[in-house]
Design a protein around this motif. Sequence first.
Motif, PDB file in Angstrom:
ATOM      1  N   ARG A  74      -5.016  17.543 -13.505  1.00 18.91           N
ATOM      2  CA  ARG A  74      -6.104  17.312 -14.444  1.00 18.91           C
ATOM      3  C   ARG A  74      -6.861  16.021 -14.118  1.00 18.91           C
ATOM      4  NH1 ARG A  74      -3.837  19.634 -18.465  1.00 18.91           N
ATOM      5  NH2 ARG A  74      -2.348  17.968 -18.893  1.00 18.91           N
ATOM      6  N   LEU A  75      -6.133  15.011 -13.671  1.00 18.92           N
ATOM      7  CA  LEU A  75      -6.747  13.718 -13.331  1.00 18.92           C
ATOM      8  C   LEU A  75      -7.813  13.866 -12.247  1.00 18.92           C
ATOM      9  CD1 LEU A  75      -6.602  10.603 -13.783  1.00 18.92           C
ATOM     10  CD2 LEU A  75      -4.979  10.547 -11.898  1.00 18.92           C
ATOM     11  N   ALA A  92       0.979  27.419  -8.348  1.00 22.58           N
ATOM     12  CA  ALA A  92      -0.019  26.338  -8.366  1.00 22.58           C
ATOM     13  C   ALA A  92       0.639  24.984  -8.625  1.00 22.58           C
ATOM     14  CB  ALA A  92      -1.089  26.617  -9.416  1.00 22.58           C
ATOM     15  N   LEU A  93       1.601  24.923  -9.552  1.00 25.86           N
ATOM     16  CA  LEU A  93       2.286  23.650  -9.812  1.00 25.86           C
ATOM     17  C   LEU A  93       3.127  23.227  -8.617  1.00 25.86           C
ATOM     18  CD1 LEU A  93       3.364  23.827 -13.554  1.00 25.86           C
ATOM     19  CD2 LEU A  93       1.473  22.572 -12.505  1.00 25.86           C
ATOM     20  N   ALA A  94       3.722  24.193  -7.944  1.00 26.16           N
ATOM     21  CA  ALA A  94       4.480  23.866  -6.737  1.00 26.16           C
ATOM     22  C   ALA A  94       3.556  23.290  -5.672  1.00 26.16           C
ATOM     23  CB  ALA A  94       5.207  25.100  -6.204  1.00 26.16           C
ATOM     24  N   GLU A  95       2.343  23.783  -5.617  1.00 26.10           N
ATOM     25  CA  GLU A  95       1.362  23.268  -4.647  1.00 26.10           C
ATOM     26  C   GLU A  95       0.997  21.821  -4.963  1.00 26.10           C
ATOM     27  OE1 GLU A  95      -0.695  23.447  -1.219  1.00 26.10           O
ATOM     28  OE2 GLU A  95       0.562  25.037  -2.026  1.00 26.10           O
ATOM     29  N   VAL A  96       0.787  21.521  -6.236  1.00 23.59           N
ATOM     30  CA  VAL A  96       0.483  20.148  -6.639  1.00 23.59           C
ATOM     31  C   VAL A  96       1.656  19.242  -6.311  1.00 23.59           C
ATOM     32  CG1 VAL A  96       0.018  18.617  -8.603  1.00 23.59           C
ATOM     33  CG2 VAL A  96      -1.158  20.817  -8.431  1.00 23.59           C
ATOM     34  N   ARG A  97       2.871  19.698  -6.657  1.00 21.92           N
ATOM     35  CA  ARG A  97       4.057  18.883  -6.370  1.00 21.92           C
ATOM     36  C   ARG A  97       4.255  18.695  -4.868  1.00 21.92           C
ATOM     37  NH1 ARG A  97       7.020  21.241 -11.278  1.00 21.92           N
ATOM     38  NH2 ARG A  97       7.301  19.371 -12.555  1.00 21.92           N
ATOM     39  N   TYR A 145       0.359  16.886  -3.364  1.00 24.55           N
ATOM     40  CA  TYR A 145       0.055  15.588  -3.964  1.00 24.55           C
ATOM     41  C   TYR A 145       1.322  14.772  -4.197  1.00 24.55           C
ATOM     42  CZ  TYR A 145      -4.737  17.023  -4.926  1.00 24.55           C
ATOM     43  OH  TYR A 145      -6.040  17.425  -4.805  1.00 24.55           O
ATOM     44  N   GLY A 146       2.461  15.445  -4.274  1.00 23.26           N
ATOM     45  CA  GLY A 146       3.710  14.758  -4.566  1.00 23.26           C
ATOM     46  C   GLY A 146       4.571  14.500  -3.350  1.00 23.26           C
ATOM     47  N   GLY A 147       5.265  15.521  -2.909  1.00 22.67           N
ATOM     48  CA  GLY A 147       6.251  15.373  -1.833  1.00 22.67           C
ATOM     49  C   GLY A 147       5.683  14.831  -0.538  1.00 22.67           C
ATOM     50  N   ALA A 155       0.835  -1.204   0.000  1.00 24.67           N
ATOM     51  CA  ALA A 155       0.000   0.000   0.000  1.00 24.67           C
ATOM     52  C   ALA A 155       0.872   1.258   0.000  1.00 24.67           C
ATOM     53  CB  ALA A 155      -0.940   0.004   1.204  1.00 24.67           C
ATOM     54  N   CYS A 156       1.977   1.224   0.749  1.00 22.29           N
ATOM     55  CA  CYS A 156       2.898   2.363   0.757  1.00 22.29           C
ATOM     56  C   CYS A 156       3.518   2.573  -0.624  1.00 22.29           C
ATOM     57  CB  CYS A 156       4.000   2.165   1.795  1.00 22.29           C
ATOM     58  SG  CYS A 156       3.456   2.389   3.493  1.00 22.29           S
ATOM     59  N   CYS A 157       3.837   1.494  -1.301  1.00 22.98           N
ATOM     60  CA  CYS A 157       4.401   1.604  -2.661  1.00 22.98           C
ATOM     61  C   CYS A 157       3.376   2.208  -3.620  1.00 22.98           C
ATOM     62  CB  CYS A 157       4.864   0.237  -3.157  1.00 22.98           C
ATOM     63  SG  CYS A 157       6.316  -0.388  -2.299  1.00 22.98           S
ATOM     64  N   ILE A 158       2.127   1.809  -3.485  1.00 18.37           N
ATOM     65  CA  ILE A 158       1.067   2.366  -4.331  1.00 18.37           C
ATOM     66  C   ILE A 158       0.912   3.863  -4.048  1.00 18.37           C
ATOM     67  CG2 ILE A 158      -1.430   2.355  -4.782  1.00 18.37           C
ATOM     68  CD1 ILE A 158      -1.294  -0.721  -4.236  1.00 18.37           C
ATOM     69  N   GLY A 159       0.823   4.212  -2.774  1.00 17.29           N
ATOM     70  CA  GLY A 159       0.706   5.623  -2.412  1.00 17.29           C
ATOM     71  C   GLY A 159       1.924   6.420  -2.855  1.00 17.29           C
ATOM     72  N   GLY A 160       3.113   5.850  -2.679  1.00 18.00           N
ATOM     73  CA  GLY A 160       4.333   6.524  -3.108  1.00 18.00           C
ATOM     74  C   GLY A 160       4.381   6.722  -4.608  1.00 18.00           C
ATOM     75  N   ALA A 161       3.911   5.732  -5.361  1.00 16.75           N
ATOM     76  CA  ALA A 161       3.876   5.855  -6.822  1.00 16.75           C
ATOM     77  C   ALA A 161       2.916   6.974  -7.240  1.00 16.75           C
ATOM     78  CB  ALA A 161       3.462   4.533  -7.458  1.00 16.75           C
ATOM     79  N   MET A 162       1.801   7.086  -6.538  1.00 14.90           N
ATOM     80  CA  MET A 162       0.855   8.165  -6.841  1.00 14.90           C
ATOM     81  C   MET A 162       1.516   9.525  -6.592  1.00 14.90           C
ATOM     82  SD  MET A 162      -2.559   6.499  -5.138  1.00 14.90           S
ATOM     83  CE  MET A 162      -3.547   7.973  -5.303  1.00 14.90           C
ATOM     84  N   GLY A 163       2.239   9.630  -5.498  1.00 14.08           N
ATOM     85  CA  GLY A 163       2.941  10.876  -5.206  1.00 14.08           C
ATOM     86  C   GLY A 163       4.049  11.157  -6.200  1.00 14.08           C
ATOM     87  N   GLY A 164       4.758  10.112  -6.607  1.00 12.56           N
ATOM     88  CA  GLY A 164       5.814  10.287  -7.603  1.00 12.56           C
ATOM     89  C   GLY A 164       5.259  10.790  -8.927  1.00 12.56           C
ATOM     90  N   TYR A 165       4.094  10.296  -9.301  1.00 11.65           N
ATOM     91  CA  TYR A 165       3.428  10.752 -10.516  1.00 11.65           C
ATOM     92  C   TYR A 165       3.123  12.247 -10.422  1.00 11.65           C
ATOM     93  CZ  TYR A 165      -0.064  11.070 -14.246  1.00 11.65           C
ATOM     94  OH  TYR A 165      -0.777  11.434 -15.355  1.00 11.65           O
ATOM     95  N   ALA A 166       2.634  12.685  -9.272  1.00 13.18           N
ATOM     96  CA  ALA A 166       2.326  14.108  -9.081  1.00 13.18           C
ATOM     97  C   ALA A 166       3.587  14.956  -9.101  1.00 13.18           C
ATOM     98  CB  ALA A 166       1.553  14.319  -7.782  1.00 13.18           C
TER      99      ALA A 166
END
Length: 138
Positions: free
Chosen positions: A31-32, A44-49, A52-54, A11-22
């Motif tokens: 957009r997704l 705004a892009l920094a906020e997404v990164r 949703y990412g970091g 589950a952590c790998c799945i969540g991490g992959a989602m964050g890596g995508y962001a």
Amino acid sequence: MGLAIILAVIACCIGGAMGGYALARPHEAARLVGLTPDPEKPHALAEVRATYGGLVVLSHAAVAGALGYAPYAGAWMALTLSAAWTGAALARGWSMMKDDSDTSFNVRATVFEFLMGVTLALPFWSLSGSGGGGGVLV
């Protein structure tokens, strides 16, 4: 407890992959989920990164690492991450009722978030069932 840890790490790998995508593709990640970054607000892009990412990548990586290195402490960390995913599922469910937004995307996302919450709680439940959950960090 072994299977519970394995499932939680997956589950952590799945969540991490989602964050890596962001992190790698913030426009597509936004957009997704139906968001459009304002071109006049470059932050705004920094906020997404960042959100949703970091935040997602490192929180899931920390939990996965702790589960492997110190399973008892990792179980408590995973429980915290479980609460975050369960909170997302509950908030989305409430939003679907309040905003009349029970789209197929929202239904699937709610189920996914709930399952992530349950899966990440498994190591803690496994510990507390064996009598080790009470004083792990004390």
